[in-house]
Scaffold this active site. Structure first.
Site: not given
Ligand code: 13P
Length: 252
Positions: A13-15, A99, A169, A175, A214, A235-236
């Site tokens: 998920n690139w957000k 999300h 999640e 994050g 994370s 995410g990241g």
């Molecule tokens: P991170 O992997 O950056 O913690 O984000 C998780 C997330 O929200 C994926 O949708």
């Protein structure tokens, strides 16, 4: 790695990250995975405005593409929104719904998330439905109760395993670099599996339950080997091909 159960999914998920310059990352990932035999599906979920460009970069690769959100209606007067049908037309096979950042920043309720999941199904997309407790809820021992309420409120009863993915999640793990312990992950995922049987019947058994929050190359093996963990929503660590590959490698 947990070899039983449905074929896992590792989704990035690139957000609100992504640009034309960043297209080199999925291009690199596609090249790196070209000759790799994968035991999981791999997906990237970029921002809506670059979906078509990412799609052309991924052409001929094994990597699938998803959207990050959709409106529940197929079309209409909803300024700034995109529909599941539009995502489908842009080359997506899935869309994330509910999300925690949408639930928090856009006041999305379980009811709205369920409507979005139904919109995804109507368009022929897989709905990746996100749930998870806040730190306060975890500390007050309410995790399973919260997860149950979100599942009942957000997952349509007619959902099928093929078109539905649940992403657990924990909000406090997103994050932050923090993750629940592996017994805590296993406990929640077992609970989700049991609740899905109540909501979806037999389809619940084959529904993929992802862990997100994370996830990185250094903790992926441990998290992904827990029972009822059928992949990750990242995410990241999905923004750089090398990091994402480090997680995907769990399933090679
Ligand atoms: P991170 O992997 O950056 O913690 O984000 C998780 C997330 O929200 C994926 O949708």
């Amino acid at each position: 790695m947990a070899s039983e159960g449905p074929r896992p999914l590792v989704a990035g998920n690139w957000k609100m990250n992504g640009s034309v310059a960043m297209l080199k990352e999925p291009r690199l990932l596609a090249a790196m995975l070209k000759d790799v035999k994968l035991k999981a599906d791999v997906m990237v979920c970029p921002p809506a405005v670059i979906l078509r460009r990412v799609k052309s970069v991924l052409k001929g690769s094994k990597i699938k593409m998803g959207g990050q959100d959709c409106h529940w209606n197929p079309a209409g007067a909803h300024t700034g929104d995109v529909s599941a049908e539009m995502l489908k037309e842009s080359g997506c096979t899935a869309v994330i719904a509910g999300h925690s950042e949408r639930r928090t920043n856009h006041a999305e309720t379980d009811e709205m998330v369920m409507k979005k999941a139904r919109g995804a199904h109507r368009a022929g997309l897989t709905a990746i439905i996100c749930i998870g407790e806040t730190l306060e809820e975890r500390k007050s021992g309410k995790t399973l109760e919260v997860v149950s309420r979100q599942l009942k409120g957000s997952v349509p009863e007619e959902s099928t395993a093929a078109k539905t993915v649940i992403a657990y999640e924990p909000v406090w793990a997103i994050g932050t670099g923090l993750t629940p312990t592996t017994p805590e992950v296993a406990e929640v995922h077992a609970h989700i599996r049991a609740e899905l049987a109540g909501i979806m019947g037999a389809e619940g058994k084959g529904t993929r339950i992802l862990y997100g929050g994370s996830v990185k190359p250094s903790n992926a093996v441990e998290l992904m080997s827990q029972p009822n963990v059928n992949g990750a929503l990242v995410g990241g660590a999905s923004l750089k091909a090398a990091d994402f590959l480090g997680i995907i490698k769990v399933y090679t």
